[in-house]
Design a protein around this motif. Sequence first.
Motif, mmCIF file in Angstrom:
data_model
loop_
_atom_site.group_PDB
_atom_site.id
_atom_site.type_symbol
_atom_site.label_atom_id
_atom_site.label_comp_id
_atom_site.label_asym_id
_atom_site.label_seq_id
_atom_site.Cartn_x
_atom_site.Cartn_y
_atom_site.Cartn_z
ATOM 1 N N THR A 1 5.305 21.008 -33.620
ATOM 2 C CA THR A 1 5.255 19.596 -33.614
ATOM 3 C C THR A 1 6.366 19.141 -32.329
ATOM 4 N N THR A 2 7.411 20.014 -32.564
ATOM 5 C CA THR A 2 8.721 19.427 -31.812
ATOM 6 C C THR A 2 9.045 20.281 -30.552
ATOM 7 N N ASP A 3 8.676 21.723 -30.726
ATOM 8 C CA ASP A 3 8.948 22.632 -29.469
ATOM 9 C C ASP A 3 7.845 22.581 -28.468
ATOM 10 N N LEU B 1 13.480 24.440 -27.200
ATOM 11 C CA LEU B 1 13.257 24.547 -29.049
ATOM 12 C C LEU B 1 14.255 23.465 -29.573
ATOM 13 N N ALA B 2 13.686 22.583 -30.591
ATOM 14 C CA ALA B 2 14.438 21.654 -31.147
ATOM 15 C C ALA B 2 15.300 22.254 -32.072
ATOM 16 N N MET C 1 18.557 5.386 -33.681
ATOM 17 C CA MET C 1 18.423 6.697 -32.662
ATOM 18 C C MET C 1 16.901 7.102 -32.373
ATOM 19 N N ALA C 2 16.417 6.005 -31.763
ATOM 20 C CA ALA C 2 15.058 6.325 -31.418
ATOM 21 C C ALA C 2 14.700 7.141 -30.294
ATOM 22 N N LYS C 3 15.650 7.950 -29.934
ATOM 23 C CA LYS C 3 15.591 8.919 -28.739
ATOM 24 C C LYS C 3 14.356 10.016 -29.356
ATOM 25 N N GLU C 4 13.464 10.044 -28.075
ATOM 26 C CA GLU C 4 12.538 10.998 -28.343
ATOM 27 C C GLU C 4 12.905 12.563 -28.403
ATOM 28 N N SER C 5 12.751 13.159 -29.694
ATOM 29 C CA SER C 5 12.998 14.584 -29.489
ATOM 30 C C SER C 5 12.016 15.422 -29.676
#
Lengths: 108, 182
Positions: free
Chosen positions: A83-85, A106-107, A1-5
Motif C-alpha cells: 500500500t505504501t511502497d 520504501l516508506a 499532516m496531509a502530505k502524501e506518503s
Amino acid sequence: MAKESNFVVEEVSNIVKESVEGVIGGGSYQPIKVTQWTSNIVEQCLSHLTELKKPFKYIVNCVIMQKTGAGLHTASSCFWDNTTDGSCTVRWENKTMYCVVNVYGLAM
Amino acid sequence: MAEPLKPEGPEGEGRRRSGPPPGGLTVPGEGRRRQSKQSHSGHRMSTGGGARGATTNTGIRRARIQYENTYRTEPMAKFRSDLAYGIIEELFERKLKGVKYDPKQCQDTAKTLAAEIRTKVKELKYDRYKCVVVVTIGQRQDSELVLASRCLLDTKWDTFATYNFENYDIFATGIVYAFFFE
C-alpha cells in the motif's frame, strides 16, 4: 499532516527521465565516461528524490549497456508493504547505448 | 446469591480483588497472552463467538487482547549481509552453472531466481526488515556494461549484499537490499 506518503510513480519517473537526459542526453557510448555517467545519474536522481521531502528510503539502480545486440534481463522481487511502497523503472536508449534505471521507494 | 462480576485484569487467575485492576486489559506488546479463569456459582455467560449465537458456559472467559505500541526504534538483530551474500552465491552457482543464454529462458530464470532469493532471505526471519532483491542476467557478447546503485538509507541498520557471477556465455548480478521498517 496531509502530505502524501505513498510512492507516486509518475512523479518519480519524471525525475528519473530528467536526470538521464541531463547526463547522457546527446552523447554516444564512451567507455571512459560511463562510470562517471552512472554515478551522476544515480546521484542526481537521489538528490531530486530527497527534495520531495517524503518519509521514504530510496534505492536507485542504473545500468548502462552498449548496443551490440547482446541481451539483458533484469528481475526484482520485493518484500514490503504494497500500500505504501513502490518501484519505478525507466528505460532510455539512443543509437549507441541502453540505459535502465530502477527506483524503489520504501516508506518509513 | 450470585457473586458480582469482576472485571478481568492481568492477574485475574480467579483471585478476588478489592478494587478495579490496574491498567485494564492491555498487555505489553511482547506477544504474551493471558487467559483468565473465573468460576461463578450460578452464573451463565456467553464466551464471545457471536457468530455461533449459542450461550455456553465453559467457565473460561477469554479477555480481549490489546497490544500496546512497542516504541522500539531499533531492530532486535541487525541484518547480516554476509548471510544474504551466501544465499545469492549458493543459488547462482546452483542454477546458473553451465547455462547458455536464451532470451525466453533467461527471462524466466531471472524472475524465479529473484523470487527464490527473496523467499530464502525471508526465512532468515529478521524482524521488521523489508527487502528488495534485484537480479540482472545478460549475454556476454563483446559489450560493456556498468551497473551503479545508490541508496538513501539509515547506515546504522540498513544494508545490502551483492554477488557477481560469470560463465562463458552469460553474466549475472544479484543484489539484496535490507531496510529496517521504522
